[in-house]
Each structure stands twice: as C-alpha cells, then as structure tokens.
Design an enzyme around this catalytic site. Structure first.
Site, PDB file in Angstrom:
ATOM      1  N   ASP A 105     -20.148 -29.971 -56.028  1.00 18.36           N
ATOM      2  CA  ASP A 105     -20.887 -29.018 -56.864  1.00 18.36           C
ATOM      3  C   ASP A 105     -21.815 -29.748 -57.847  1.00 18.36           C
ATOM      4  O   ASP A 105     -21.546 -30.892 -58.233  1.00 18.36           O
ATOM      5  CB  ASP A 105     -19.911 -28.157 -57.682  1.00 18.36           C
ATOM      6  CG  ASP A 105     -19.105 -27.242 -56.783  1.00 18.36           C
ATOM      7  OD1 ASP A 105     -19.565 -26.951 -55.663  1.00 18.36           O
ATOM      8  OD2 ASP A 105     -18.004 -26.836 -57.208  1.00 18.36           O
TER       9      ASP A 105
HETATM   10  N1  URA Z   1     -14.208 -28.159 -54.495  1.00 15.73           N
HETATM   11  C1  URA Z   1     -14.950 -27.630 -55.485  1.00 15.73           C
HETATM   12  O1  URA Z   1     -14.574 -26.632 -56.092  1.00 15.73           O
HETATM   13  N2  URA Z   1     -16.100 -28.237 -55.794  1.00 15.73           N
HETATM   14  C2  URA Z   1     -16.533 -29.355 -55.180  1.00 15.73           C
HETATM   15  O2  URA Z   1     -17.589 -29.863 -55.531  1.00 15.73           O
HETATM   16  C3  URA Z   1     -15.747 -29.897 -54.148  1.00 15.73           C
HETATM   17  C4  URA Z   1     -14.584 -29.271 -53.816  1.00 15.73           C
END
Ligand code: URA
Length: 268
Positions: A105
């Site tokens: 993310d």
């Molecule tokens: N899970 C999440 O919530 N975010 C990420 O970036 C990777 C795995």
C-alpha cells in the site's frame, strides 16, 4: 514481435504449452482485460497478459534481482497516471528494466522485490505456490491472544475467509515507555489490503505496516528508500521456495553479487 499466447505463457514459465492451453480454455487468461482464446496472437511489448489476475512478463536481458525498502508515500507500481512517486523513482543506478513483485500500500513500507524474472514474480504472487510473506503491523489495542487465534482460524474479508499462516505479538522493548502493540503476521495470500483487513476483522485498527520478508528473503538492515542487489544464494533460495530449481546461471545478471552474503550494501 507477435507470437501465440500459449507459447508466450509457456516461455514465461507458467506451465507447459499444453497446460497453458488448458488455462486459456478455463478462462483464466486475459489479454488487455479481455478473456483470451487459444491461438490468439499477442505482442509482449504492447499487450498486458494476466493469469488469474496476475500480470505475466517474459524477461528481457539478464535477470536482475533487487531488494528495495519502500518508504511510505510511494506507489508500488511502475507508473501513476496522477504523477505520484512510485518505487521506480527509488532505483537510481539500476540499468535493467525491473518490475515490482506484488504490491504494498501507498502508506505501507518494507521489502519490495524488483526483478525481470517473470516466472519467479508470477510464482511469488500467486497463492497456489504458498510462498509466505511476513509483515509487522502496529495496531491500536492491547495484546489479546484471542484475536490472534481468530486470525489463525480464519476471518471473513469481503466474500472470502482468510486464514493467516502464523501470528504472534512482538514483545515490547520499551522499558516502561508507551509502545503500540506489534503483531508479526505471515500469510501467502496477496489480496489488496489483506493484512489491514485481517486486523480490522478482529477489531484492531492497523496504524503502521511493514513487510519484513518474502519467503526466505529478509529486509535485514536495508534503510528505507534504499536498494541492494540480491546475493546468488538469496536468488537460489527464493527460486527454490517458489518451486523453481537452480538459478539459470547464464541468464543471471553479472552484478548479482557472488554469494558470500556480505551484509547489506545499499544503492548501486
Ligand atoms: N496487506 C496490506 O494490508 N497492505 C499491504 O500493503 C500488503 C499487505
């Protein structure tokens, strides 16, 4: 140059030519978002091919493997139509075209593997190959073992049940000072926001998320925003974890360091 889709997929290491035809017939392959058909011709330079929603790329040039510590505030994509910073902006000095494997993310940080080894990339992101990713997530509530047990038993995320492979609280280091609760979670699922959603499903709000390992590859002491080349030993271990034997010695980038696992050089 155009080529048959099943040949392209087989070359990318997805399956045998016959196996690839089966995947196409099962409707699991798309070209530019449209369901593909057997015998279809594609241009690997222009067309976007996906199997089970995961992009397939055939490597060009020597294979290159980079570990990057993505800081928050960068997208884990190659390009952003809105012009925001992406992980590609952090690869100063990497002359081969590499791609991010999986996603993190915008506000998350930690280990991103960047490579042009399409076969490995596909296997590391497809849950069928069961390569675990390890995350450390800081959450808003106090440690509660029952919540971890719920994650291990399986929680509902959207229309699916997600089960983490392991979960434990990381003991506080903070000699009396306040520290947020930290959980180490391993899973081999890769849906968008999966770790955050699993936390929310048991009543924790995720505050900070960091990926610390992909299979046997660990982030170690790599500082945020810096990258390093994988050692030969790391490449071999990753490929083995993904069910690929050996390291394709001739194809590997010369600059992938001869493995003595010499710590964590950063930058070029
Ligand atoms: N899970 C999440 O919530 N975010 C990420 O970036 C990777 C795995």
């Amino acid at each position: 140059m155009e080529q048959k889709l099943q040949k392209f997929l087989a070359h990318a290491g997805i399956a045998s030519r016959r196996g690839c035809e089966l995947l196409i017939a099962q409707g699991r392959v798309t070209v530019n978002g449209v369901r593909a058909h057997i015998g279809q011709r594609i241009d690997p330079e222009k067309d976007r091919v996906r199997v089970d929603g995961r992009e397939v790329r055939v490597p060009s040039g020597p294979k290159t493997y980079i570990a990057l510590n993505k800081p928050p505030g960068y997208l884990s994509t190659v390009k952003d139509p809105l012009g925001r910073k992406t992980v590609m902006d952090l690869l100063d000095g990497v002359e081969t075209r590499v791609y991010p494997v999986g996603r993190l993310d915008f506000d998350a940080m930690g280990l991103m593997l960047m490579t042009n080894d399409g076969e490995l990339a596909f296997r590391l992101t497809h849950p069928a190959f069961e390569v675990r990713k390890r995350y450390v997530v800081e959450v808003d509530g106090p440690p509660d073992q029952k919540k971890l047990e719920m994650m291990l038993a399986g929680v509902r995320v959207g229309d699916r049940i997600v089960r983490v492979d392991s979960a434990r609280f990381i003991p506080s280091q903070g000699r009396g000072r306040f520290e947020p609760t930290k959980i180490e979670i391993e899973l081999h699922e890769g849906q968008k926001h999966v770790v955050k959603n699993v936390c929310r499903a048991v009543g924790y709000e995720p505050l900070k998320l960091m990926r610390v390992a992909i299979g046997p590859l660990k982030i170690g002491e790599l500082p945020p925003g810096r990258w390093r080349r994988l050692t030969r030993r790391e490449v071999r271990a990753l490929r083995q974890a993904a069910g690929l034997e050996g390291e394709e010695r001739d194809a590997i980038d010369d600059r992938t360091r001869r493995s003595k696992d010499s710590g964590h050089g950063t930058g070029s």
